[in-house]
Design an enzyme around this catalytic site. Sequence first.
Site, PDB file in Angstrom:
ATOM      1  N   ALA A  13      -8.048   3.137   8.277  1.00 21.93           N
ATOM      2  CA  ALA A  13      -8.169   2.542   9.603  1.00 21.93           C
ATOM      3  C   ALA A  13      -8.594   3.640  10.568  1.00 21.93           C
ATOM      4  O   ALA A  13      -7.800   4.546  10.886  1.00 21.93           O
ATOM      5  CB  ALA A  13      -6.855   1.915  10.045  1.00 21.93           C
ATOM      6  N   THR A  71       2.387   2.198  10.229  1.00 18.59           N
ATOM      7  CA  THR A  71       1.251   2.439  11.108  1.00 18.59           C
ATOM      8  C   THR A  71       0.927   1.164  11.869  1.00 18.59           C
ATOM      9  O   THR A  71       1.567   0.127  11.671  1.00 18.59           O
ATOM     10  CB  THR A  71       0.023   2.935  10.322  1.00 18.59           C
ATOM     11  OG1 THR A  71      -0.943   3.460  11.255  1.00 18.59           O
ATOM     12  CG2 THR A  71      -0.619   1.824   9.508  1.00 18.59           C
ATOM     13  N   PHE A  72      -0.056   1.276  12.747  1.00 23.45           N
ATOM     14  CA  PHE A  72      -0.489   0.136  13.558  1.00 23.45           C
ATOM     15  C   PHE A  72      -1.939  -0.189  13.256  1.00 23.45           C
ATOM     16  O   PHE A  72      -2.769   0.718  13.087  1.00 23.45           O
ATOM     17  CB  PHE A  72      -0.344   0.447  15.046  1.00 23.45           C
ATOM     18  CG  PHE A  72      -0.974  -0.589  15.937  1.00 23.45           C
ATOM     19  CD1 PHE A  72      -0.332  -1.791  16.188  1.00 23.45           C
ATOM     20  CD2 PHE A  72      -2.230  -0.376  16.497  1.00 23.45           C
ATOM     21  CE1 PHE A  72      -0.929  -2.761  16.988  1.00 23.45           C
ATOM     22  CE2 PHE A  72      -2.825  -1.331  17.308  1.00 23.45           C
ATOM     23  CZ  PHE A  72      -2.180  -2.519  17.550  1.00 23.45           C
ATOM     24  N   HIS A  73      -2.258  -1.473  13.176  1.00 20.24           N
ATOM     25  CA  HIS A  73      -3.640  -1.947  13.107  1.00 20.24           C
ATOM     26  C   HIS A  73      -3.869  -2.895  14.272  1.00 20.24           C
ATOM     27  O   HIS A  73      -2.980  -3.686  14.623  1.00 20.24           O
ATOM     28  CB  HIS A  73      -3.909  -2.703  11.802  1.00 20.24           C
ATOM     29  CG  HIS A  73      -3.803  -1.857  10.579  1.00 20.24           C
ATOM     30  ND1 HIS A  73      -4.411  -0.630  10.471  1.00 20.24           N
ATOM     31  CD2 HIS A  73      -3.171  -2.066   9.395  1.00 20.24           C
ATOM     32  CE1 HIS A  73      -4.149  -0.127   9.272  1.00 20.24           C
ATOM     33  NE2 HIS A  73      -3.395  -0.967   8.609  1.00 20.24           N
ATOM     34  N   ARG A 105       0.841  -1.204   0.000  1.00 17.21           N
ATOM     35  CA  ARG A 105       0.000   0.000   0.000  1.00 17.21           C
ATOM     36  C   ARG A 105       0.867   1.241   0.000  1.00 17.21           C
ATOM     37  O   ARG A 105       2.090   1.189   0.225  1.00 17.21           O
ATOM     38  CB  ARG A 105      -0.899   0.013   1.238  1.00 17.21           C
ATOM     39  CG  ARG A 105      -0.115   0.048   2.543  1.00 17.21           C
ATOM     40  CD  ARG A 105      -0.959   0.459   3.730  1.00 17.21           C
ATOM     41  NE  ARG A 105      -0.216   0.337   4.979  1.00 17.21           N
ATOM     42  CZ  ARG A 105       0.656   1.224   5.424  1.00 17.21           C
ATOM     43  NH1 ARG A 105       0.956   2.294   4.694  1.00 17.21           N
ATOM     44  NH2 ARG A 105       1.270   1.046   6.584  1.00 17.21           N
ATOM     45  N   GLY A 107      -4.030   4.522   3.501  1.00 16.38           N
ATOM     46  CA  GLY A 107      -2.977   4.077   2.599  1.00 16.38           C
ATOM     47  C   GLY A 107      -3.587   3.168   1.555  1.00 16.38           C
ATOM     48  O   GLY A 107      -4.274   2.208   1.909  1.00 16.38           O
ATOM     49  N   GLY A 110      -6.880   0.864   2.087  1.00 20.31           N
ATOM     50  CA  GLY A 110      -7.888   1.854   2.447  1.00 20.31           C
ATOM     51  C   GLY A 110      -7.600   2.606   3.721  1.00 20.31           C
ATOM     52  O   GLY A 110      -6.559   3.249   3.847  1.00 20.31           O
ATOM     53  N   CYS A 133       3.073   6.873  10.481  1.00 20.02           N
ATOM     54  CA  CYS A 133       3.052   7.524   9.162  1.00 20.02           C
ATOM     55  C   CYS A 133       4.267   8.422   8.948  1.00 20.02           C
ATOM     56  O   CYS A 133       4.259   9.274   8.051  1.00 20.02           O
ATOM     57  CB  CYS A 133       1.762   8.309   8.956  1.00 20.02           C
ATOM     58  SG  CYS A 133       0.261   7.322   9.185  1.00 20.02           S
ATOM     59  N   GLY A 193       1.884   5.022   1.718  1.00 15.66           N
ATOM     60  CA  GLY A 193       2.076   5.449   3.098  1.00 15.66           C
ATOM     61  C   GLY A 193       3.291   4.814   3.744  1.00 15.66           C
ATOM     62  O   GLY A 193       4.051   4.079   3.121  1.00 15.66           O
TER      63      GLY A 193
END
Length: 218
Positions: A164, A88-90, A83, A150, A162, A180, A85
């Site tokens: 989050a 980041t964290f999910h 993706r 992203g 997409g 980011c 970007g």
Amino acid sequence: METERTSAIEVRRLPGLTPYAEAWELQRELVRRRRAGEIPDTLLLLEHPPVYTVGRAARDASNLGMGEEYLRSLGAEVFWSDRGGDATFHGPGQVVGYPIVRLKVRDTHRYLRDLEEVVIRTIARYGLEGWRHPRYTGVWVGENKICAIGVKFSSGWIASHGFALNVSTDLSWFDRITPCGIREYGVTSLEKELGREVPLEEVEREVVARFREVFGGG
């Protein structure tokens, strides 16, 4: 998996926590099928178990704090994604949306602004004013980012990956990285801003409704 279809957009809600690699493979398959005209535009909604992802904008692992091995020792996966970007964290407590859509207007910048608009309208339903940063993609509330975005664009103008949106996310996970690649802003969540619990399913319903407002389909 729950499926809800309209004339233009099919919404698929994946149950439980979906590993990032599994969602990545599913997106690849859906992109192929969307390009072939086998499925309509589709919005995947899901939650991931704890995972740090790094997008194509990252030049190296410098935004992963103390490094991949340390992050994995905390119980999170680390995934280098295709993706856009940076890092980041999910994790649990996020509404993660992966639209698999064919762009009607071949303007990638407009598509990103439309995704931001979906989130801005969603959080407005809770009395929060979201805003766009002129330099960074995503949605902010005050000085803090509430939604990371992203995406990837494949041949045939098919978008995947997409957004989050942090609803009840444990924000301490973000402390271990530079989210980011942005150092001058923090991270927030819907529940932190409101000071109360918000059912994730309720936010998902709002996201779907605002997505259809912005992109059409009911």
